[in-house]
Design an enzyme around this catalytic site. Sequence first.
Site, mmCIF file in Angstrom:
data_model
loop_
_atom_site.group_PDB
_atom_site.id
_atom_site.type_symbol
_atom_site.label_atom_id
_atom_site.label_comp_id
_atom_site.label_asym_id
_atom_site.label_seq_id
_atom_site.Cartn_x
_atom_site.Cartn_y
_atom_site.Cartn_z
ATOM 1 N N GLY A 157 0.850 -1.194 0.000
ATOM 2 C CA GLY A 157 0.000 0.000 0.000
ATOM 3 C C GLY A 157 0.879 1.234 0.000
ATOM 4 O O GLY A 157 2.041 1.197 -0.412
ATOM 5 N N ARG A 158 0.305 2.336 0.515
ATOM 6 C CA ARG A 158 1.050 3.608 0.491
ATOM 7 C C ARG A 158 2.379 3.506 1.226
ATOM 8 O O ARG A 158 3.410 3.987 0.739
ATOM 9 C CB ARG A 158 0.197 4.704 1.137
ATOM 10 N N ILE A 159 2.379 2.878 2.416
ATOM 11 C CA ILE A 159 3.622 2.833 3.211
ATOM 12 C C ILE A 159 4.625 1.880 2.554
ATOM 13 O O ILE A 159 5.819 2.192 2.459
ATOM 14 C CB ILE A 159 3.312 2.426 4.670
ATOM 15 N N ARG A 180 -1.928 -8.374 -2.141
ATOM 16 C CA ARG A 180 -3.171 -8.994 -2.619
ATOM 17 C C ARG A 180 -3.368 -8.725 -4.096
ATOM 18 O O ARG A 180 -3.705 -9.581 -4.871
ATOM 19 C CB ARG A 180 -4.372 -8.423 -1.859
ATOM 20 N N ALA A 240 3.869 -3.319 10.846
ATOM 21 C CA ALA A 240 2.453 -3.368 10.470
ATOM 22 C C ALA A 240 1.579 -3.531 11.719
ATOM 23 O O ALA A 240 1.125 -2.539 12.299
ATOM 24 C CB ALA A 240 2.241 -4.480 9.470
ATOM 25 N N ARG A 241 1.351 -4.752 12.127
ATOM 26 C CA ARG A 241 0.546 -5.033 13.306
ATOM 27 C C ARG A 241 1.043 -6.312 13.960
ATOM 28 O O ARG A 241 1.483 -7.233 13.271
ATOM 29 C CB ARG A 241 -0.924 -5.262 12.921
ATOM 30 N N GLU A 270 0.389 -6.781 22.424
ATOM 31 C CA GLU A 270 1.110 -5.640 22.993
ATOM 32 C C GLU A 270 0.195 -4.841 23.936
ATOM 33 O O GLU A 270 -1.017 -4.839 23.740
ATOM 34 C CB GLU A 270 1.660 -4.739 21.869
ATOM 35 N N HIS A 288 5.849 0.348 19.296
ATOM 36 C CA HIS A 288 4.785 0.804 18.384
ATOM 37 C C HIS A 288 4.888 2.331 18.170
ATOM 38 O O HIS A 288 3.943 3.075 18.481
ATOM 39 C CB HIS A 288 3.399 0.412 18.921
ATOM 40 N N ILE A 289 6.018 2.756 17.626
ATOM 41 C CA ILE A 289 6.263 4.200 17.476
ATOM 42 C C ILE A 289 6.559 4.600 16.026
ATOM 43 O O ILE A 289 7.112 5.676 15.780
ATOM 44 C CB ILE A 289 7.439 4.665 18.377
HETATM 45 C C1 DGY Z 1 -1.370 3.266 12.730
HETATM 46 O O1 DGY Z 1 -1.589 4.395 12.318
HETATM 47 O O2 DGY Z 1 -2.056 2.294 12.397
HETATM 48 C C2 DGY Z 1 -0.242 3.108 13.687
HETATM 49 O O3 DGY Z 1 0.090 1.790 13.888
HETATM 50 C C3 DGY Z 1 -0.565 3.791 14.996
HETATM 51 O O4 DGY Z 1 -1.502 3.010 15.668
#
Ligand code: DGY
Length: 329
Positions: A157-159, A180, A240-241, A270, A288-289
């Site tokens: 995606g964008r990132i 995808r 990501a997550r 987390e 998560h920064i």
């Molecule tokens: C997001 O923007 O999804 C970052 O992970 C901050 O939660």
Amino acid sequence: MSTRPSILVARKIFPDVVARLREHFDVETNEGDAPMSPAQLIERLQGKAGAITTGSERVDAALIAACPQLKVVANIAVGYNNFDLPAITAAGVLASNTPDVLTETTADFGFALLLATARRLTESEHFLRAGQWNRWALDMFAGTEVNGSTLGILGMGRIGQAIARRGAHGFNMKVIYHNRSRLDAATEAECKARYVDKAELLKTADHLILVLPYSASSHHAIGAAELAQMKPTATLVNVARGGIVDDAALASALREKRIAAAGLDVFEGEPSVHPGLLEASNVVLTPHIASATITTRKAMANLAADNVIAYLTQGKMVTPLNPQVADQR
Ligand code: DGY
């Protein structure tokens, strides 16, 4: 009694953003910034027309059913896996996230984590701070080459695209990606990125960076089987997550040196972190920064505020996740 709508800002944000919201609404804040339990959140949302949330607040069917006056939920995050979007949409509540404003900042951090991981930055700093550096050696903290290597990106995606541009144009990397859906030819050319299947991505990447959204289908997208396909010299970066990586499997792979190193900004469950990751020296861990610069976090908070203001005052939204709700209004 005030006739203005009431809203809740569920976590502490910037005072100037709260002041903007107060021009339109009665605003309840959470100055202590303690994350709320689902029951506390429901209690604080009674009578509120809007909520500004972060990834720490779960907005699910039970919450929506218990807060019938809620019209809009604005997440200060691009990811929205804390939202049950079908349930929110079915209840006619508008939802929004904060895309675009964090793309470049998050890509910077992804790249910083990649460099720190490949070049063993934190491991060597801990060694120095611990007073263990008493002689220089040719192979001391010798890491993995970044410049000119193969960068694999899962989720384009964008990132992901912003990371690809950094790798291709700044570090002369060969960029491969899996997503995808394949990007159009012009975007692929701009990112100098080549589409491959997931198996090729895993086996070819020198550095694999994860930038895909979390969902049931991406849960443990990187588990023991996927780690086994990676090069023993490879590094893995997750901005990501949590939950996209099986953290227990990763801890074993790092301990047994089945991959060289990992850089992780997000974790399963987390703020708890798997003990096997905390023990490993070949992993860089951050809380998560990835989007955390003052400028970007302010832009995210302002965008969430813009969404609530636009919707509750004009029936419009800047970055809606379920625009059909506004259309049906
Ligand atoms: C997001 O923007 O999804 C970052 O992970 C901050 O939660």
